[in-house]
Design an enzyme around this catalytic site. Sequence first.
Site, PDB file in Angstrom:
ATOM      1  N   ARG A  91     -90.777  46.983  25.851  1.00 57.91           N
ATOM      2  CA  ARG A  91     -90.971  45.620  25.329  1.00 57.91           C
ATOM      3  C   ARG A  91     -90.200  44.604  26.176  1.00 57.91           C
ATOM      4  O   ARG A  91     -90.675  43.493  26.422  1.00 57.91           O
ATOM      5  CB  ARG A  91     -90.526  45.562  23.872  1.00 57.91           C
ATOM      6  N   GLY A  98     -93.157  47.154  16.524  1.00 56.96           N
ATOM      7  CA  GLY A  98     -93.879  45.877  16.547  1.00 56.96           C
ATOM      8  C   GLY A  98     -95.117  45.903  17.435  1.00 56.96           C
ATOM      9  O   GLY A  98     -95.447  44.911  18.098  1.00 56.96           O
ATOM     10  N   THR A 150     -92.356  70.875  13.838  1.00 57.12           N
ATOM     11  CA  THR A 150     -93.223  70.297  14.877  1.00 57.12           C
ATOM     12  C   THR A 150     -93.055  68.792  14.856  1.00 57.12           C
ATOM     13  O   THR A 150     -92.921  68.198  13.777  1.00 57.12           O
ATOM     14  CB  THR A 150     -94.711  70.649  14.665  1.00 57.12           C
ATOM     15  N   ILE A 151     -93.107  68.173  16.029  1.00 54.31           N
ATOM     16  CA  ILE A 151     -92.943  66.708  16.055  1.00 54.31           C
ATOM     17  C   ILE A 151     -94.196  65.998  15.535  1.00 54.31           C
ATOM     18  O   ILE A 151     -94.182  64.792  15.342  1.00 54.31           O
ATOM     19  CB  ILE A 151     -92.613  66.188  17.480  1.00 54.31           C
ATOM     20  N   ASP A 152     -95.276  66.752  15.309  1.00 51.28           N
ATOM     21  CA  ASP A 152     -96.537  66.109  14.891  1.00 51.28           C
ATOM     22  C   ASP A 152     -96.593  65.779  13.395  1.00 51.28           C
ATOM     23  O   ASP A 152     -97.437  64.987  12.977  1.00 51.28           O
ATOM     24  CB  ASP A 152     -97.722  67.018  15.236  1.00 51.28           C
ATOM     25  N   ARG A 187     -76.472  81.939   9.311  1.00 47.13           N
ATOM     26  CA  ARG A 187     -75.214  81.863   8.552  1.00 47.13           C
ATOM     27  C   ARG A 187     -75.430  82.120   7.060  1.00 47.13           C
ATOM     28  O   ARG A 187     -74.583  82.744   6.412  1.00 47.13           O
ATOM     29  CB  ARG A 187     -74.533  80.522   8.821  1.00 47.13           C
ATOM     30  N   THR A 230     -91.034  63.860  26.726  1.00 44.56           N
ATOM     31  CA  THR A 230     -89.722  63.253  26.415  1.00 44.56           C
ATOM     32  C   THR A 230     -89.526  63.232  24.898  1.00 44.56           C
ATOM     33  O   THR A 230     -88.407  63.240  24.412  1.00 44.56           O
ATOM     34  CB  THR A 230     -89.604  61.801  26.927  1.00 44.56           C
ATOM     35  N   ARG A 233    -101.001  65.982  18.366  1.00 45.06           N
ATOM     36  CA  ARG A 233    -102.197  66.684  18.853  1.00 45.06           C
ATOM     37  C   ARG A 233    -103.484  66.140  18.235  1.00 45.06           C
ATOM     38  O   ARG A 233    -104.413  65.762  18.933  1.00 45.06           O
ATOM     39  CB  ARG A 233    -102.080  68.179  18.547  1.00 45.06           C
ATOM     40  N   ARG A 248     -90.325  65.537  22.798  1.00 42.54           N
ATOM     41  CA  ARG A 248     -90.085  66.857  22.194  1.00 42.54           C
ATOM     42  C   ARG A 248     -88.620  67.284  22.267  1.00 42.54           C
ATOM     43  O   ARG A 248     -88.177  68.158  21.516  1.00 42.54           O
ATOM     44  CB  ARG A 248     -90.960  67.900  22.890  1.00 42.54           C
TER      45      ARG A 248
HETATM   46  O1  F6P Z   1     -97.665  70.248  18.639  1.00 41.34           O
HETATM   47  C1  F6P Z   1     -96.668  69.567  19.313  1.00 41.34           C
HETATM   48  C2  F6P Z   1     -97.181  68.972  20.612  1.00 41.34           C
HETATM   49  O2  F6P Z   1     -96.102  68.349  21.252  1.00 41.34           O
HETATM   50  C3  F6P Z   1     -98.363  68.019  20.465  1.00 41.34           C
HETATM   51  O3  F6P Z   1     -97.998  66.719  20.093  1.00 41.34           O
HETATM   52  C4  F6P Z   1     -98.957  68.095  21.831  1.00 41.34           C
HETATM   53  O4  F6P Z   1    -100.335  67.799  21.780  1.00 41.34           O
HETATM   54  C5  F6P Z   1     -98.732  69.517  22.234  1.00 41.34           C
HETATM   55  O5  F6P Z   1     -97.654  69.993  21.454  1.00 41.34           O
HETATM   56  C6  F6P Z   1     -98.410  69.726  23.687  1.00 41.34           C
HETATM   57  O6  F6P Z   1     -98.300  71.081  23.911  1.00 41.34           O
HETATM   58  P1  F6P Z   1     -97.697  71.729  25.239  1.00 41.34           P
HETATM   59  O7  F6P Z   1     -96.232  71.476  25.272  1.00 41.34           O
HETATM   60  O8  F6P Z   1     -98.033  73.168  25.104  1.00 41.34           O
HETATM   61  O9  F6P Z   1     -98.396  71.044  26.369  1.00 41.34           O
END
Ligand code: F6P
Length: 322
Positions: free
Chosen positions: A155, A186, A126-128, A25, A252, A172, A254
């Site tokens: 919990r 916690g 990236t979630i990392d 956009r 879950t 990772r 991601r």
């Molecule tokens: O880099 C993001 C990630 O979700 C890491 O936390 C994890 O180690 C990796 O990707 C898993 O990769 P894939 O989905 O290729 O198994």
Amino acid sequence: MKKIVVLTSGGDAPGMNAAIRAVVRTGNYYGLSVYGCKLGYQGLVDEKLILLEPENVANCIQHGGTILKAERCAAFYEKSVRDRCRDFLASNHIDGLIVIGGNGTFHGAALLSEEGGPATIGIPGTIDNDIPNTDYTVGFDTARNTALQAIDKIRDTASSHNRNFLVEVMGRKSGFLAVDVGIAGGAEVIVIPEFEISVQAIADKLTQHKRPKQSSIIVVAEADKPGRSIEMAEQLEKITHVPYRVCILGHTQRGGSPTMMDRLIASEMGFLAVKSLMEKESHKMTAVKRGEVVLAAFPKLDESMRVFTDKRLLELNEVLCV
Ligand code: F6P
């Protein structure tokens, strides 16, 4: 700057769609033609571009995953493949490239840019949360909230049945996710690769609590060994003679609808990425620094991923988990 391409590569992260939407956009608003490339660099290898109009990104900001699909493209590490992709982009008069993804994505983009590819801007997704030069990567907040909700639920059972759990979260090679969800959930112990502790030390920590605990949650970062918490549980059982249940949260974390924070940061980054290309910037990335979305240098090609260093947060958890 007239024609730009956007792609998502590597593992998906919630908020990638918000970033794509912002790129499309913003580009359209300023008169650029924006093309999407499906399946990350694989789309360049396959020489397929799709024109993206504002309506193509309608109704996607609230969805996880990526409408452009993503892939880890091993072929792109080969120079001859990148050369072909660069020539393909040049022959289609593509002036700018915006890549959204993690360390592997950025590495590929930096190589292409150094080898004469179009002007390139990266958006960290990236979630990392492990990309150098930025305090934040799109997707991290959603992932930590997803993991936190899971821990809260576990919990309930841990406490009702007087049980001990190991909950394995992604990351990772980094412990950012584990530390945040551990503190907020916690956790009795947080295990991360940057400050690894032995199973004996975990057992000692659990027995050293100031008040007797009948249940516990240990948050373990997968640390490039998905499933490692299963073996840790077996070892802990041998030392403590108490059973340990394992819950691996895996993918879950991601997916799912991106949080407010991820949508906002992704939108700001998409906007800034396009504006930066228009201002003739290249070989840079959007980043969060001291709470602001700014432009930063691409990580160096030999730079390793960002790792967790803030030991104070682990000390804080030691104090709070009594
Ligand atoms: O880099 C993001 C990630 O979700 C890491 O936390 C994890 O180690 C990796 O990707 C898993 O990769 P894939 O989905 O290729 O198994």
